[in-house]
Design a protein around this motif. Sequence first.
Motif, PDB file in Angstrom:
ATOM      1  N   ILE A  82      40.455  34.513  33.475  1.00  0.00           N
ATOM      2  CA  ILE A  82      41.192  34.865  34.694  1.00  0.00           C
ATOM      3  C   ILE A  82      40.242  35.629  35.622  1.00  0.00           C
ATOM      4  O   ILE A  82      39.634  36.621  35.215  1.00  0.00           O
ATOM      5  N   LEU A  87      43.241  39.542  38.506  1.00  0.00           N
ATOM      6  CA  LEU A  87      43.652  40.620  37.600  1.00  0.00           C
ATOM      7  C   LEU A  87      43.921  41.911  38.357  1.00  0.00           C
ATOM      8  O   LEU A  87      44.818  42.689  37.988  1.00  0.00           O
ATOM      9  N   TRP A  90      47.512  42.111  39.516  1.00  0.00           N
ATOM     10  CA  TRP A  90      48.413  42.518  38.430  1.00  0.00           C
ATOM     11  C   TRP A  90      48.441  44.041  38.273  1.00  0.00           C
ATOM     12  O   TRP A  90      49.500  44.665  38.232  1.00  0.00           O
ATOM     13  N   PRO A 100      47.309  40.651  31.512  1.00  0.00           N
ATOM     14  CA  PRO A 100      47.888  39.347  31.148  1.00  0.00           C
ATOM     15  C   PRO A 100      46.872  38.491  30.417  1.00  0.00           C
ATOM     16  O   PRO A 100      45.659  38.643  30.607  1.00  0.00           O
ATOM     17  N   CYS A 103      47.192  32.928  33.237  1.00  0.00           N
ATOM     18  CA  CYS A 103      47.419  32.792  34.677  1.00  0.00           C
ATOM     19  C   CYS A 103      47.659  31.317  34.956  1.00  0.00           C
ATOM     20  O   CYS A 103      46.734  30.508  34.907  1.00  0.00           O
ATOM     21  N   LEU A 196      50.952  35.324  36.683  1.00  0.00           N
ATOM     22  CA  LEU A 196      50.291  36.080  35.631  1.00  0.00           C
ATOM     23  C   LEU A 196      51.324  36.497  34.585  1.00  0.00           C
ATOM     24  O   LEU A 196      52.388  37.021  34.930  1.00  0.00           O
TER      25      LEU A 196
END
Length: 200
Positions: A82, A87, A90, A100, A103, A196
Amino acid sequence: MPRLSVRGFDIHKGCLDAAAQSDILEALRPVLRRAPLTTPETRRGQKLSVRMSAAGELGWTSDRRGYRYEPRHPRGTPWPAIPDPVLRVWTRVTELEHRPDSCLINYYGADARMGLHQDRDEADLSWPVVSISLGDDALFRIGNTTRGGKTESIWLHSGDVVVMGGEARLAYHGIDRIRFGSSRLLPKGGRINLTLRVAG
């Protein structure tokens, strides 16, 4: 930035400015070269109108064997990592240290849509799902935790981010249509939706 709450869905309007959207799009290009978009089919063999790929440890897939998460792209290669700019979204909207592991990357063309559905294939449903909109506007429909009943709709624009957690985590939701050509972010038009998840 404006933040709306619709039936427990936290909608961060304009969360990502133009530069942040472009950064994410550039970070996705090598991901999609390694894991090209595919057109999944249902158990009955019907093709979905949305094209899909993924990044992370797990990607969602659908075929005659059903819906599930898999560690590899349909052509057999592991999913790419990812990208960091994704990220960071998130972390920004959830304020969670836990990251996570999946994705999902969905591309909506002019006639694509996504019927009302629940996100319930994840191992632990206590984690939220974060949805990032890039490109053309999409009419997002929000339902209930059971099928049927009154729904509400809201237009999502490029740079909007939706957090589905708590009471909204198992609510039915979908995309009725997009306004093809409403954004200049994607050179050929369309919408990219990133979701995500903590899947495993």
